[in-house]
Design a protein around this motif. Structure first.
Motif, PDB file in Angstrom:
ATOM      1  N   LYS A  75      -6.753   9.335  43.306  1.00 30.31           N
ATOM      2  CA  LYS A  75      -7.244   8.618  42.121  1.00 30.31           C
ATOM      3  C   LYS A  75      -8.674   8.124  42.344  1.00 30.31           C
ATOM      4  O   LYS A  75      -9.094   7.936  43.480  1.00 30.31           O
ATOM      5  N   PRO A  76      -9.417   7.879  41.248  1.00 30.02           N
ATOM      6  CA  PRO A  76     -10.794   7.371  41.391  1.00 30.02           C
ATOM      7  C   PRO A  76     -10.792   5.881  41.750  1.00 30.02           C
ATOM      8  O   PRO A  76      -9.735   5.244  41.762  1.00 30.02           O
ATOM      9  N   LEU A  77     -11.992   5.334  42.007  1.00 26.65           N
ATOM     10  CA  LEU A  77     -12.093   3.919  42.349  1.00 26.65           C
ATOM     11  C   LEU A  77     -11.753   3.070  41.125  1.00 26.65           C
ATOM     12  O   LEU A  77     -12.309   3.268  40.044  1.00 26.65           O
ATOM     13  N   THR A  78     -10.825   2.152  41.303  1.00 28.08           N
ATOM     14  CA  THR A  78     -10.423   1.257  40.208  1.00 28.08           C
ATOM     15  C   THR A  78     -10.554  -0.191  40.663  1.00 28.08           C
ATOM     16  O   THR A  78     -10.504  -0.476  41.867  1.00 28.08           O
ATOM     17  N   ILE A  79     -10.737  -1.102  39.704  1.00 26.51           N
ATOM     18  CA  ILE A  79     -10.759  -2.536  40.028  1.00 26.51           C
ATOM     19  C   ILE A  79      -9.794  -3.282  39.105  1.00 26.51           C
ATOM     20  O   ILE A  79      -9.566  -2.870  37.964  1.00 26.51           O
ATOM     21  N   SER A  80      -9.210  -4.370  39.621  1.00 28.16           N
ATOM     22  CA  SER A  80      -8.321  -5.224  38.822  1.00 28.16           C
ATOM     23  C   SER A  80      -9.171  -6.190  38.014  1.00 28.16           C
ATOM     24  O   SER A  80     -10.114  -6.788  38.541  1.00 28.16           O
ATOM     25  N   LEU A  81      -8.824  -6.361  36.739  1.00 26.80           N
ATOM     26  CA  LEU A  81      -9.598  -7.252  35.873  1.00 26.80           C
ATOM     27  C   LEU A  81      -8.688  -8.129  35.031  1.00 26.80           C
ATOM     28  O   LEU A  81      -7.647  -7.680  34.553  1.00 26.80           O
ATOM     29  N   SER A  82      -9.082  -9.379  34.873  1.00 26.95           N
ATOM     30  CA  SER A  82      -8.436 -10.285  33.919  1.00 26.95           C
ATOM     31  C   SER A  82      -9.508 -11.291  33.507  1.00 26.95           C
ATOM     32  O   SER A  82     -10.633 -11.234  33.996  1.00 26.95           O
ATOM     33  N   LYS A  83      -9.148 -12.233  32.634  1.00 27.02           N
ATOM     34  CA  LYS A  83     -10.146 -13.222  32.208  1.00 27.02           C
ATOM     35  C   LYS A  83     -10.572 -14.132  33.365  1.00 27.02           C
ATOM     36  O   LYS A  83     -11.568 -14.837  33.276  1.00 27.02           O
ATOM     37  N   ASP A  84      -9.798 -14.083  34.460  1.00 28.18           N
ATOM     38  CA  ASP A  84     -10.115 -14.915  35.623  1.00 28.18           C
ATOM     39  C   ASP A  84     -11.387 -14.484  36.340  1.00 28.18           C
ATOM     40  O   ASP A  84     -11.850 -15.167  37.249  1.00 28.18           O
ATOM     41  N   VAL A  85     -11.959 -13.317  35.970  1.00 31.80           N
ATOM     42  CA  VAL A  85     -13.207 -12.888  36.626  1.00 31.80           C
ATOM     43  C   VAL A  85     -14.369 -13.802  36.247  1.00 31.80           C
ATOM     44  O   VAL A  85     -15.360 -13.879  36.970  1.00 31.80           O
ATOM     45  N   LEU A  86     -14.284 -14.502  35.105  1.00 37.03           N
ATOM     46  CA  LEU A  86     -15.361 -15.406  34.690  1.00 37.03           C
ATOM     47  C   LEU A  86     -15.536 -16.516  35.721  1.00 37.03           C
ATOM     48  O   LEU A  86     -14.566 -17.133  36.166  1.00 37.03           O
ATOM     49  N   GLY A  87     -16.782 -16.754  36.108  1.00 33.08           N
ATOM     50  CA  GLY A  87     -17.068 -17.786  37.100  1.00 33.08           C
ATOM     51  C   GLY A  87     -16.918 -17.310  38.535  1.00 33.08           C
ATOM     52  O   GLY A  87     -17.046 -18.101  39.465  1.00 33.08           O
ATOM     53  N   ARG A  88     -16.689 -16.002  38.730  1.00 32.67           N
ATOM     54  CA  ARG A  88     -16.451 -15.477  40.071  1.00 32.67           C
ATOM     55  C   ARG A  88     -17.604 -14.598  40.544  1.00 32.67           C
ATOM     56  O   ARG A  88     -18.390 -14.099  39.755  1.00 32.67           O
ATOM     57  N   GLU A  89     -17.673 -14.396  41.874  1.00 30.63           N
ATOM     58  CA  GLU A  89     -18.684 -13.499  42.447  1.00 30.63           C
ATOM     59  C   GLU A  89     -17.996 -12.441  43.288  1.00 30.63           C
ATOM     60  O   GLU A  89     -17.105 -12.737  44.080  1.00 30.63           O
ATOM     61  N   PHE A  90     -18.434 -11.179  43.098  1.00 28.93           N
ATOM     62  CA  PHE A  90     -17.845 -10.037  43.791  1.00 28.93           C
ATOM     63  C   PHE A  90     -18.950  -9.258  44.513  1.00 28.93           C
ATOM     64  O   PHE A  90     -20.123  -9.375  44.173  1.00 28.93           O
ATOM     65  N   ASN A  91     -18.525  -8.453  45.494  1.00 30.27           N
ATOM     66  CA  ASN A  91     -19.515  -7.576  46.129  1.00 30.27           C
ATOM     67  C   ASN A  91     -19.672  -6.309  45.284  1.00 30.27           C
ATOM     68  O   ASN A  91     -19.110  -6.199  44.192  1.00 30.27           O
ATOM     69  N   GLY A  92     -20.418  -5.333  45.800  1.00 34.02           N
ATOM     70  CA  GLY A  92     -20.745  -4.147  45.013  1.00 34.02           C
ATOM     71  C   GLY A  92     -19.565  -3.266  44.651  1.00 34.02           C
ATOM     72  O   GLY A  92     -19.648  -2.474  43.722  1.00 34.02           O
ATOM     73  N   VAL A  93     -18.441  -3.387  45.388  1.00 33.61           N
ATOM     74  CA  VAL A  93     -17.276  -2.562  45.058  1.00 33.61           C
ATOM     75  C   VAL A  93     -16.158  -3.383  44.419  1.00 33.61           C
ATOM     76  O   VAL A  93     -15.002  -2.971  44.381  1.00 33.61           O
ATOM     77  N   GLY A  94     -16.520  -4.570  43.912  1.00 32.79           N
ATOM     78  CA  GLY A  94     -15.558  -5.362  43.136  1.00 32.79           C
ATOM     79  C   GLY A  94     -14.613  -6.227  43.959  1.00 32.79           C
ATOM     80  O   GLY A  94     -13.593  -6.694  43.450  1.00 32.79           O
ATOM     81  N   GLU A  95     -14.948  -6.463  45.251  1.00 35.63           N
ATOM     82  CA  GLU A  95     -14.103  -7.340  46.077  1.00 35.63           C
ATOM     83  C   GLU A  95     -14.664  -8.761  46.036  1.00 35.63           C
ATOM     84  O   GLU A  95     -15.888  -8.947  46.161  1.00 35.63           O
ATOM     85  N   PRO A  96     -13.806  -9.796  45.872  1.00 38.01           N
ATOM     86  CA  PRO A  96     -14.308 -11.181  45.782  1.00 38.01           C
ATOM     87  C   PRO A  96     -15.019 -11.603  47.063  1.00 38.01           C
ATOM     88  O   PRO A  96     -14.555 -11.310  48.167  1.00 38.01           O
TER      89      PRO A  96
END
Length: 459
Positions: A75-96
């Motif tokens: 499978k291709p690269l996927t990231i988990s998303l919800s409204k909780d991403v607001l106010g958060r910081e992630f690295n370039g591949v979507g890891e907190p």
């Protein structure tokens, strides 16, 4: 049964090459186990018969052709998303990377996005107020637009980006549904700290999602950063019904990473060593902005790029200009005169501006004020050129008035403080103060009725 490949053919920079591979797809995610302990990830970037080339997301230090076990995830690269991403910081591949824990969601989203059906696109309307007069009045940002900022090394584009993030608001009362996705590619540690501190001090952190790729992070991660950010923007806009402003800095860093990887893959280079597919690659990012029929939300993009040697004909700004709907150009000459933000309004434009300003959007006089300022400031450049030849004292009376207009425009209208947030009414009123320096007879771009209503001079 999951197959594991134990012998690599070659390790070259950030790439590894495998032979005798079956049933593998382009963009598929790869798990790499080194010496049975250390885990790394990569993705398939090239397939040639039974041979595949894999880009590793982290440094390839420690990988040899005999100590790595490679397996394909299917499978291709996927990231988990919800409204909780607001106010958060992630690295370039979507890891907190902010210590706030993982994002849990039932659904995972492919970072390569879903192509937006052109028939489903809505025409962008309504402006986004940035609180910066030169943008709001003269190169208005419209909701759903992609409007890049062309800057140069050492110019205050980071400060401008931070100011837009702090001050941007949509022109209606739905501010609670407005958020910002900020993607930083190849930035220095002190720049990353500057952005975090600016957002924190302004109290806007809870409506900002940050994806940060630092200069010492792997370059492969730099290619993925904007795609993770745009995937988060698509989720918030089209599934949560929010209006999202995406700011991406620095697109030139992204393109240089693309050039480096292309060189590692021994692809035939195009202009200035960039790959021939640079245009389509940039379009795959920029075209993820817009509005869709039947969806409440919208995605507006402000990509920021530094022009090498301040050259606007360089491939990166050149191709960006083709794909996007205008540009805001920062000038080193204006910056050296201690004017912030140093926007050079003459080569700057917003192609969608006419459809999101005027009565019902901003104010009835907006288009006329903008046209008159452009026209008069353009004439100022001719007068300056003439003054350099004959001297300012020899200018005609009307040319001296234009010189005064030019100084007042730069020092009062263009120039504003880093934390100064002007409403569109304040900006337009200031515009009238400036153009009223000129006699009424010179204001040939303004409707006579509007001129009578707003003109502040003596006639």
């Amino acid at each position: 049964m999951k197959k594991e490949y134990l012998v690599l053919e070659k390790v070259q920079g950030p790439l590894i090459v495998l032979s005798d591979v079956e049933n593998v797809a382009y963009d598929e995610i790869v798990d790499i186990l080194i010496d049975g302990k250390e885990k790394k990830k990569g993705k398939v970037v090239q397939i040639e018969k039974d041979k595949v080339i894999i880009q590793v997301f982290e440094p390839t230090t420690g990988i040899s052709i005999h100590n790595a076990a490679v397996s394909f995830s299917g499978k291709p690269l996927t990231i988990s998303l919800s409204k909780d991403v607001l106010g958060r910081e992630f690295n370039g591949v979507g890891e907190p990377i902010d210590g706030g824990g993982l994002i849990y969601s039932d659904k995972k989203y492919n970072i390569n996005g879903r192509p937006m059906n052109p028939v489903a696109r809505k025409y962008p309307r309504n402006f986004i107020q940035t609180g910066i007069s030169s943008i709001d009045c003269l190169t208005t940002l419209i909701r759903g637009q992609k409007l890049p900022i062309f800057s140069g090394n050492g110019m205050p584009h980071n400060e401008l980006a931070a100011q837009i993030v702090r001050q941007a608001k949509i022109s209606s009362d739905k501010n609670e549904k407005f958020a910002i996705v900020f993607a930083a590619m190849g930035i220095k540690h002190d720049d990353a700290d500057f952005f975090r501190k600016s957002f924190e001090e302004a109290g806007v952190l809870e409506r900002v999602v940050m994806f940060t790729n630092l200069a010492d992070d792997p370059i492969v991660e730099r290619i993925i950063t904007p795609r993770c950010a745009l995937t988060a923007a698509e989720y918030l806009a089209f599934e949560e019904g929010m209006h999202i402003l995406v700011i991406m800095t620095d697109i030139t860093s992204y393109c240089e990473a693309l050039r480096e990887l292309s060189s590692s893959r021994e692809e035939v280079p195009s202009r200035k060593g960039y790959p021939g597919y640079l245009y389509s690659d940039l379009a795959s990012l920029y075209e993820r902005a817009g509005m869709m029929e039947g969806k409440e939300g919208s995605i507006t993009q402000i990509p920021i790029l530094t022009m090498p040697n301040d050259d606007i004909t360089h491939p990166v700004p050149d191709l960006t200009g083709y794909i996007t709907e205008g540009q805001i150009v920062l000038s080193r000459g204006i910056y050296q005169r201690n004017i912030y933000p140093p926007v050079n309004i003459l080569p700057s434009l917003s192609r969608l501006m006419k459809d999101g300003i005027g009565e019902g959007f901003t104010r009835e006089d907006h288009a006329d004020v903008s046209n008159q300022i452009f026209s008069s400031y353009s004439h100022v450049q001719d007068v300056i050129a003439l003054a350099q030849v004959i001297g300012e004292d020899e200018l005609s009376d009307i040319d001296k008035i234009y010189m005064e207009f030019g100084r007042e425009f730069e020092n009062k209208f263009l120039k504003q403080q880093f934390n100064e947030d002007r409403t569109i009414e304040e900006t337009l009123n200031l515009g009238w103060d400036i153009i009223s320096i000129l006699p009424k007879s010179e204001l040939d771009r303004v409707d006579p009725e509007i001129l009578d209503k707003y003109y502040r001079g003596e006639g």
